[in-house]
Design a protein around this motif. Structure first.
Motif, PDB file in Angstrom:
ATOM      1  N   SER A 348       0.819  -1.209   0.000  1.00 24.37           N
ATOM      2  CA  SER A 348       0.000   0.000   0.000  1.00 24.37           C
ATOM      3  C   SER A 348       0.854   1.259   0.000  1.00 24.37           C
ATOM      4  N   GLY A 349       1.940   1.247   0.764  1.00 22.12           N
ATOM      5  CA  GLY A 349       2.776   2.442   0.852  1.00 22.12           C
ATOM      6  C   GLY A 349       3.308   2.872  -0.488  1.00 22.12           C
ATOM      7  N   THR A 350       3.836   1.905  -1.250  1.00 20.85           N
ATOM      8  CA  THR A 350       4.407   2.223  -2.557  1.00 20.85           C
ATOM      9  C   THR A 350       3.338   2.671  -3.544  1.00 20.85           C
ATOM     10  N   GLN A 351       2.239   1.922  -3.630  1.00 23.05           N
ATOM     11  CA  GLN A 351       1.233   2.218  -4.644  1.00 23.05           C
ATOM     12  C   GLN A 351       0.463   3.503  -4.341  1.00 23.05           C
ATOM     13  N   LEU A 352       0.056   3.693  -3.095  1.00 20.21           N
ATOM     14  CA  LEU A 352      -0.700   4.895  -2.769  1.00 20.21           C
ATOM     15  C   LEU A 352       0.169   6.146  -2.787  1.00 20.21           C
ATOM     16  N   SER A 353       1.478   5.967  -2.611  1.00 24.19           N
ATOM     17  CA  SER A 353       2.374   7.128  -2.687  1.00 24.19           C
ATOM     18  C   SER A 353       2.380   7.739  -4.077  1.00 24.19           C
ATOM     19  N   ILE A 354       2.014   6.950  -5.101  1.00 16.91           N
ATOM     20  CA  ILE A 354       1.925   7.507  -6.459  1.00 16.91           C
ATOM     21  C   ILE A 354       0.887   8.626  -6.500  1.00 16.91           C
ATOM     22  N   LEU A 355      -0.250   8.408  -5.823  1.00 15.70           N
ATOM     23  CA  LEU A 355      -1.306   9.417  -5.821  1.00 15.70           C
ATOM     24  C   LEU A 355      -0.928  10.607  -4.949  1.00 15.70           C
ATOM     25  N   THR A 356      -0.363  10.341  -3.760  1.00 13.00           N
ATOM     26  CA  THR A 356      -0.008  11.457  -2.887  1.00 13.00           C
ATOM     27  C   THR A 356       1.136  12.277  -3.487  1.00 13.00           C
ATOM     28  N   MET A 357       2.092  11.606  -4.138  1.00 16.49           N
ATOM     29  CA  MET A 357       3.163  12.325  -4.819  1.00 16.49           C
ATOM     30  C   MET A 357       2.601  13.178  -5.944  1.00 16.49           C
ATOM     31  N   ALA A 358       1.671  12.612  -6.715  1.00 18.16           N
ATOM     32  CA  ALA A 358       1.085  13.341  -7.842  1.00 18.16           C
ATOM     33  C   ALA A 358       0.359  14.589  -7.372  1.00 18.16           C
ATOM     34  N   PHE A 359      -0.359  14.478  -6.260  1.00 15.83           N
ATOM     35  CA  PHE A 359      -1.074  15.651  -5.757  1.00 15.83           C
ATOM     36  C   PHE A 359      -0.095  16.743  -5.328  1.00 15.83           C
ATOM     37  N   GLY A 360       0.973  16.348  -4.624  1.00 12.85           N
ATOM     38  CA  GLY A 360       1.974  17.325  -4.211  1.00 12.85           C
ATOM     39  C   GLY A 360       2.643  18.012  -5.388  1.00 12.85           C
ATOM     40  N   LEU A 361       2.982  17.225  -6.410  1.00 12.19           N
ATOM     41  CA  LEU A 361       3.588  17.817  -7.607  1.00 12.19           C
ATOM     42  C   LEU A 361       2.618  18.763  -8.306  1.00 12.19           C
ATOM     43  N   GLY A 362       1.346  18.376  -8.348  1.00  8.29           N
ATOM     44  CA  GLY A 362       0.351  19.219  -9.012  1.00  8.29           C
ATOM     45  C   GLY A 362       0.196  20.568  -8.341  1.00  8.29           C
ATOM     46  N   THR A 363       0.205  20.570  -7.005  1.00  9.66           N
ATOM     47  CA  THR A 363       0.065  21.844  -6.297  1.00  9.66           C
ATOM     48  C   THR A 363       1.315  22.710  -6.438  1.00  9.66           C
ATOM     49  N   ALA A 364       2.454  22.101  -6.781  1.00 12.37           N
ATOM     50  CA  ALA A 364       3.670  22.869  -7.044  1.00 12.37           C
ATOM     51  C   ALA A 364       3.733  23.343  -8.497  1.00 12.37           C
ATOM     52  N   ILE A 365       3.265  22.493  -9.422  1.00 12.43           N
ATOM     53  CA  ILE A 365       3.320  22.832 -10.850  1.00 12.43           C
ATOM     54  C   ILE A 365       2.251  23.854 -11.229  1.00 12.43           C
ATOM     55  N   GLY A 366       1.065  23.748 -10.620  1.00  8.46           N
ATOM     56  CA  GLY A 366      -0.037  24.632 -10.971  1.00  8.46           C
ATOM     57  C   GLY A 366       0.308  26.114 -10.896  1.00  8.46           C
ATOM     58  N   PRO A 367       0.839  26.597  -9.760  1.00  9.52           N
ATOM     59  CA  PRO A 367       1.202  28.015  -9.681  1.00  9.52           C
ATOM     60  C   PRO A 367       2.273  28.425 -10.697  1.00  9.52           C
ATOM     61  N   LEU A 368       3.236  27.526 -10.941  1.00  9.54           N
ATOM     62  CA  LEU A 368       4.264  27.835 -11.936  1.00  9.54           C
ATOM     63  C   LEU A 368       3.654  27.945 -13.327  1.00  9.54           C
ATOM     64  N   ALA A 369       2.727  27.044 -13.645  1.00  9.97           N
ATOM     65  CA  ALA A 369       2.089  27.047 -14.962  1.00  9.97           C
ATOM     66  C   ALA A 369       1.269  28.307 -15.174  1.00  9.97           C
ATOM     67  N   SER A 370       0.492  28.705 -14.177  1.00 11.94           N
ATOM     68  CA  SER A 370      -0.342  29.899 -14.339  1.00 11.94           C
ATOM     69  C   SER A 370       0.505  31.154 -14.443  1.00 11.94           C
ATOM     70  N   GLY A 371       1.589  31.209 -13.659  1.00  7.76           N
ATOM     71  CA  GLY A 371       2.478  32.366 -13.745  1.00  7.76           C
ATOM     72  C   GLY A 371       3.116  32.512 -15.109  1.00  7.76           C
ATOM     73  N   PHE A 372       3.398  31.376 -15.764  1.00 10.07           N
ATOM     74  CA  PHE A 372       3.990  31.416 -17.104  1.00 10.07           C
ATOM     75  C   PHE A 372       2.939  31.708 -18.176  1.00 10.07           C
ATOM     76  N   LEU A 373       1.787  31.068 -18.095  1.00  5.59           N
ATOM     77  CA  LEU A 373       0.792  31.146 -19.163  1.00  5.59           C
ATOM     78  C   LEU A 373      -0.008  32.442 -19.165  1.00  5.59           C
ATOM     79  N   VAL A 374      -0.131  33.113 -18.022  1.00  5.66           N
ATOM     80  CA  VAL A 374      -0.987  34.293 -17.951  1.00  5.66           C
ATOM     81  C   VAL A 374      -0.466  35.414 -18.840  1.00  5.66           C
ATOM     82  N   ARG A 375       0.811  35.366 -19.174  1.00  3.00           N
ATOM     83  CA  ARG A 375       1.371  36.404 -20.047  1.00  3.00           C
ATOM     84  C   ARG A 375       0.787  36.334 -21.460  1.00  3.00           C
ATOM     85  N   TYR A 376       0.207  35.184 -21.802  1.00  2.00           N
ATOM     86  CA  TYR A 376      -0.397  35.016 -23.121  1.00  2.00           C
ATOM     87  C   TYR A 376      -1.903  35.282 -23.120  1.00  2.00           C
ATOM     88  N   GLY A 377      -2.403  35.732 -22.000  1.00  2.00           N
ATOM     89  CA  GLY A 377      -3.821  36.034 -21.882  1.00  2.00           C
ATOM     90  C   GLY A 377      -4.377  35.471 -20.586  1.00  2.00           C
TER      91      GLY A 377
END
Length: 422
Positions: A348-377
């Motif tokens: 369980s630790g290994t498999q469920l960590s895929i989801l928890t890791m993905a959520f953490g990465l998403g919350t880090a990538i999201g702000p970076l993505a919006s900061g980059f893309l907003v310059r285009y509109g």
């Protein structure tokens, strides 16, 4: 509560306590750095960039370390031990902030925190999964996430008041508002440590099955994507979509002619919807299946994200964020429960960590993505998020099978379930 194991409730309360402390730091650290209390070399970078590194370093180290932490806990069968280790590190590092006088020390403390929390998250989720049964796994995940999000939502509300209310005098010792905030966060982690120590134990089957070989797969035996990996991708897309708002707050406030209070309400609307719906959705997924809730949630996420790029009023943005919260609630607990259904014994630790890791990465990538893309509109970040949400819905529909056998009456047949692949 709702037929939930007392150890799951203890883990949920412990997660809420340390979530309050962790979310404190999201508000306090940028203000602390800007206050001039911290000095020393900035490595040739602007102060704002150093602040960004301090905040994001936690998320990236935490996310990338989680699969390794989950794997170690699988091999040893010692979930509780690693949860306590992570909470001990979190307690000590929260106190250490009060003595940090340089940018380098802040970076080191935040990095150590990221590694420490990486042990608590996958091990806690794995333990919740193993303490649950196939009939109540969704409900348990929903209860756990409800308390976690409640703590995450309460922290920022209290943080500003604690900092602004300083200095304080405690037992003849004067504390600044910042020191009080750091000690408060440490107390939250320590309370979590006590709860886990006194009320939680590893189930016997976890210890008995430890040490089995496991190879994480991207593909399944039929040539498609592995279902747990697919759920991880979907969780990543969801997290990116909901995290787009944070970086572009000034742009949103100018566009909607609103103040910080309105933005705070809009940001919190997602969490409020989650708190209200996580537990009932989780329980419903135990009765009616996991997959339909995940698909419907990702489908709702598409317009809820897309429309944020075109709203004209503060109320419209608030409604859109509430819809995002509904979508997230339909996805989170059922996805964790489905991944838990598929997890092989002792993994369980290994498999469920895929989801928890993905959520953490998403919350880090999201702000970076919006900061980059907003310059285009203004609409570009939200169109990007909506596209990811649609892709996530398609992936779950085509690559993930149901794990709950639903009878003719539309409810789960408790004695007849699909079993994980061997």
């Amino acid at each position: 509560m709702f037929g939930t194991d007392r150890r799951v409730l203890a883990l949920a309360l412990a997660r809420m306590a340390d979530a309050v402390g962790n979310s404190f730091l999201i508000v306090v650290l940028p203000v602390y750095i800007a206050s001039g209390t911290v000095s020393g070399s900035t490595f040739g970078l602007a102060e704002a960039m150093v602040t960004g590194i301090v905040l994001s370093l936690f998320g990236f180290l935490n996310s990338f370390t989680q699969p390794f932490a989950g794997r170690i806990s699988d091999r040893t069968g010692k979930r509780k031990l690693f949860i306590l280790l992570g909470l001990a590190i979190l307690t000590a590092t929260n106190i250490a902030y009060a003595f940090a006088g340089s940018y380098l020390s802040l970076v080191a403390i935040r990095a150590l925190q990221g590694v420490g929390v990486a042990f608590t998250i996958p091990c806690t989720i794995a333990l919740v999964n193993e303490l649950a049964t196939s009939d109540n796994r969704g409900g348990n995940m929903g209860i756990f996430n409800t308390f976690r999000l409640l703590g995450f939502g309460l922290g920022p509300i209290a943080a500003g008041s604690v900092v602004d209310g300083g200095p304080y005098t405690l037992a003849g010792i004067q504390l600044s508002g910042f020191d009080a905030a750091f000690y408060f966060a440490a107390v939250g982690a320590f309370v979590s440590y006590l709860l886990v120590t006194l009320l939680v134990s590893d189930p016997e089957q976890t210890q008995a099955s430890a040490g089995e070989e496991f190879d994480l797969s991207l593909r399944d035996s039929e040539g498609g994507l592995d279902p747990v990996f697919t759920l991880g991708l979907t969780t990543l897309f969801l997290a990116i979509s909901i995290a787009l708002l944070a970086t572009i707050e000034p742009t949103i406030n100018d566009r909607l002619d609103q103040g910080k209070t309105w933005f705070g309400l809009q940001f919190a609307a997602f969490v409020l919807a989650q708190v209200a719906l996580q537990a009932p959705v989780g329980r419903a997924s135990d009765r009616f299946g996991r997959r339909p809730f995940i698909i419907v949630g990702m489908v709702i996420l598409v317009p809820a994200t897309f429309v944020q790029g075109f709203v004209d009023t503060s109320i419209q943005m608030l409604v859109a964020r509430l819809l995002q919260g509904v979508a997230g609630a339909l996805v989170f607990a059922p996805a964790l429960a489905l991944a838990g259904d598929l997890a092989r014994e002792g993994q369980s630790g290994t498999q469920l960590s895929i989801l928890t890791m993905a959520f953490g990465l998403g919350t880090a990538i999201g702000p970076l993505a919006s900061g980059f893309l907003v310059r285009y509109g203004f609409e570009m970040p939200f169109e990007f998020g909506a596209t990811l949400a649609a892709l996530g819905a398609v992936l779950v529909y085509t690559q993930v099978e149901e794990t709950v056998a639903v009878g003719a009456d539309g409810e789960a047949e408790t004695d007849s379930r699909l079993t994980p692949q061997d």
